[in-house]
Design a protein around this motif. Structure first.
Motif, PDB file in Angstrom:
ATOM      1  N   ILE A  98     -68.901  50.011 -38.531  1.00  0.00           N
ATOM      2  CA  ILE A  98     -68.107  51.179 -38.930  1.00  0.00           C
ATOM      3  C   ILE A  98     -67.261  50.830 -40.151  1.00  0.00           C
ATOM      4  CG2 ILE A  98     -66.169  52.661 -38.222  1.00  0.00           C
ATOM      5  CD1 ILE A  98     -67.437  52.683 -35.406  1.00  0.00           C
ATOM      6  N   GLY A  99     -67.262  51.746 -41.119  1.00  0.00           N
ATOM      7  CA  GLY A  99     -66.505  51.557 -42.352  1.00  0.00           C
ATOM      8  C   GLY A  99     -67.333  50.943 -43.467  1.00  0.00           C
ATOM      9  N   GLU A 100     -68.544  50.528 -43.157  1.00  0.00           N
ATOM     10  CA  GLU A 100     -69.400  49.890 -44.155  1.00  0.00           C
ATOM     11  C   GLU A 100     -70.424  50.884 -44.701  1.00  0.00           C
ATOM     12  OE1 GLU A 100     -70.628  45.771 -43.449  1.00  0.00           O
ATOM     13  OE2 GLU A 100     -69.693  45.993 -41.482  1.00  0.00           O
ATOM     14  N   LYS A 111     -84.372  59.512 -46.252  1.00  0.00           N
ATOM     15  CA  LYS A 111     -83.500  58.354 -46.426  1.00  0.00           C
ATOM     16  C   LYS A 111     -82.082  58.847 -46.676  1.00  0.00           C
ATOM     17  CE  LYS A 111     -87.159  55.528 -48.361  1.00  0.00           C
ATOM     18  NZ  LYS A 111     -87.658  54.797 -49.528  1.00  0.00           N
ATOM     19  N   LEU A 112     -81.131  58.192 -46.028  1.00  0.00           N
ATOM     20  CA  LEU A 112     -79.723  58.530 -46.189  1.00  0.00           C
ATOM     21  C   LEU A 112     -78.938  57.273 -46.523  1.00  0.00           C
ATOM     22  CD1 LEU A 112     -79.182  60.746 -43.004  1.00  0.00           C
ATOM     23  CD2 LEU A 112     -79.390  61.566 -45.347  1.00  0.00           C
ATOM     24  N   GLU A 120     -70.753  58.057 -31.791  1.00  0.00           N
ATOM     25  CA  GLU A 120     -70.381  58.817 -30.593  1.00  0.00           C
ATOM     26  C   GLU A 120     -71.616  58.983 -29.742  1.00  0.00           C
ATOM     27  OE1 GLU A 120     -68.727  62.503 -31.997  1.00  0.00           O
ATOM     28  OE2 GLU A 120     -66.769  61.595 -32.401  1.00  0.00           O
ATOM     29  N   ASP A 121     -71.597  58.388 -28.551  1.00  0.00           N
ATOM     30  CA  ASP A 121     -72.756  58.379 -27.667  1.00  0.00           C
ATOM     31  C   ASP A 121     -73.936  57.786 -28.437  1.00  0.00           C
ATOM     32  OD1 ASP A 121     -71.265  59.544 -25.548  1.00  0.00           O
ATOM     33  OD2 ASP A 121     -71.548  61.510 -26.458  1.00  0.00           O
ATOM     34  N   SER A 122     -74.994  58.565 -28.676  1.00  0.00           N
ATOM     35  CA  SER A 122     -76.134  58.045 -29.436  1.00  0.00           C
ATOM     36  C   SER A 122     -76.173  58.622 -30.849  1.00  0.00           C
ATOM     37  CB  SER A 122     -77.440  58.360 -28.706  1.00  0.00           C
ATOM     38  OG  SER A 122     -77.655  59.750 -28.691  1.00  0.00           O
ATOM     39  N   ASN A 123     -75.053  59.201 -31.283  1.00  0.00           N
ATOM     40  CA  ASN A 123     -74.993  59.799 -32.615  1.00  0.00           C
ATOM     41  C   ASN A 123     -74.294  58.883 -33.617  1.00  0.00           C
ATOM     42  OD1 ASN A 123     -76.217  62.330 -31.952  1.00  0.00           O
ATOM     43  ND2 ASN A 123     -74.328  62.872 -30.888  1.00  0.00           N
ATOM     44  N   ILE A 124     -74.913  58.772 -34.776  1.00  0.00           N
ATOM     45  CA  ILE A 124     -74.368  58.011 -35.888  1.00  0.00           C
ATOM     46  C   ILE A 124     -73.818  59.032 -36.873  1.00  0.00           C
ATOM     47  CG2 ILE A 124     -74.924  56.344 -37.709  1.00  0.00           C
ATOM     48  CD1 ILE A 124     -75.499  55.430 -34.723  1.00  0.00           C
ATOM     49  N   ILE A 125     -72.561  58.880 -37.278  1.00  0.00           N
ATOM     50  CA  ILE A 125     -71.943  59.847 -38.192  1.00  0.00           C
ATOM     51  C   ILE A 125     -71.627  59.141 -39.500  1.00  0.00           C
ATOM     52  CG2 ILE A 125     -70.034  61.436 -38.543  1.00  0.00           C
ATOM     53  CD1 ILE A 125     -70.105  61.350 -35.247  1.00  0.00           C
ATOM     54  N   LEU A 126     -72.226  59.671 -40.575  1.00  0.00           N
ATOM     55  CA  LEU A 126     -72.080  59.104 -41.916  1.00  0.00           C
ATOM     56  C   LEU A 126     -71.343  60.061 -42.825  1.00  0.00           C
ATOM     57  CD1 LEU A 126     -75.709  57.935 -42.838  1.00  0.00           C
ATOM     58  CD2 LEU A 126     -73.858  56.523 -42.010  1.00  0.00           C
ATOM     59  N   GLU A 131     -69.800  64.618 -47.369  1.00  0.00           N
ATOM     60  CA  GLU A 131     -70.256  65.492 -46.275  1.00  0.00           C
ATOM     61  C   GLU A 131     -70.571  64.641 -45.047  1.00  0.00           C
ATOM     62  OE1 GLU A 131     -73.958  68.503 -45.237  1.00  0.00           O
ATOM     63  OE2 GLU A 131     -73.692  67.808 -47.290  1.00  0.00           O
ATOM     64  N   GLU A 132     -70.068  65.078 -43.884  1.00  0.00           N
ATOM     65  CA  GLU A 132     -70.357  64.358 -42.647  1.00  0.00           C
ATOM     66  C   GLU A 132     -71.749  64.729 -42.156  1.00  0.00           C
ATOM     67  OE1 GLU A 132     -67.643  64.284 -39.345  1.00  0.00           O
ATOM     68  OE2 GLU A 132     -65.973  63.688 -40.616  1.00  0.00           O
ATOM     69  N   ILE A 133     -72.576  63.711 -41.966  1.00  0.00           N
ATOM     70  CA  ILE A 133     -73.939  63.902 -41.483  1.00  0.00           C
ATOM     71  C   ILE A 133     -74.060  63.204 -40.135  1.00  0.00           C
ATOM     72  CG2 ILE A 133     -76.395  63.491 -41.951  1.00  0.00           C
ATOM     73  CD1 ILE A 133     -75.175  65.288 -44.055  1.00  0.00           C
ATOM     74  N   LEU A 134     -74.597  63.912 -39.156  1.00  0.00           N
ATOM     75  CA  LEU A 134     -74.787  63.377 -37.819  1.00  0.00           C
ATOM     76  C   LEU A 134     -76.277  63.086 -37.632  1.00  0.00           C
ATOM     77  CD1 LEU A 134     -73.078  64.413 -34.634  1.00  0.00           C
ATOM     78  CD2 LEU A 134     -75.561  64.496 -34.643  1.00  0.00           C
TER      79      LEU A 134
END
Length: 149
Positions: A98-100, A111-112, A120-126, A131-134
């Motif tokens: 997190i933070g990297e 590709k992101l 959060e649970d099995s979700n990665i939030i970038l 823009e927040e992408i889940l």
């Protein structure tokens, strides 16, 4: 207790986190590789792991492996850092990153690249360009941290 859990206990006892354990063959040698990362954050990044910390941890882990060999036959123990650019294979490793900056290759071939905000649970939030992408972990085919020069 499993060997990995025992090793993780040693790693935590010296104030580090276990990133991963792998067995690799290089140049005909079998290497039992233990990668650790610092718990400390400095300038919004994890501090590096020092050579002294790796040597200390090697001295702690080696007697355990003498009693419970991790592989059959000859091998070499290698304790180190996975590096600033490293592969991410598990949710636990995402949490440690997190933070990297992370680069994701999705099963959809998309590709992101962005900053890992949270897991959060099995979700990665970038954060991708503000823009927040889940992304669901199950949709990721490859992931790694990267360093922008």
């Amino acid at each position: 207790m499993s060997l990995e859990k025992d090793i993780e206990s040693f790693v935590k006892s010296v104030g580090l986190d276990l990133y991963d354990i792998s067995v690799v063959n290089e140049g005909g040698d079998t290497i039992y590789r233990v990668n650790v990362i610092s718990r400390e954050i400095e300038n919004n990044r994890r501090k590096g792991v020092t050579l002294d910390e790796c040597v200390n941890l090697t001295h702690l882990i080696s007697p355990l492996l003498d009693v419970t060999p991790p592989v059959s036959g000859d091998y070499r123990l290698e304790v180190g850092s996975p590096g600033i650019e490293r592969k991410i294979h598990s949710l636990k490793q995402f949490e440690m990153s997190i933070g990297e900056n992370v680069a994701l290759h999705l099963k959809s071939k998309e590709k992101l690249k962005g900053i890992l905000l949270k897991v959060e649970d099995s979700n990665i939030i970038l954060d991708v360009d503000g823009e927040e992408i889940l992304v669901d972990f199950s949709q990721i085919s490859k992931a790694k941290t990267y360093f922008e020069w």
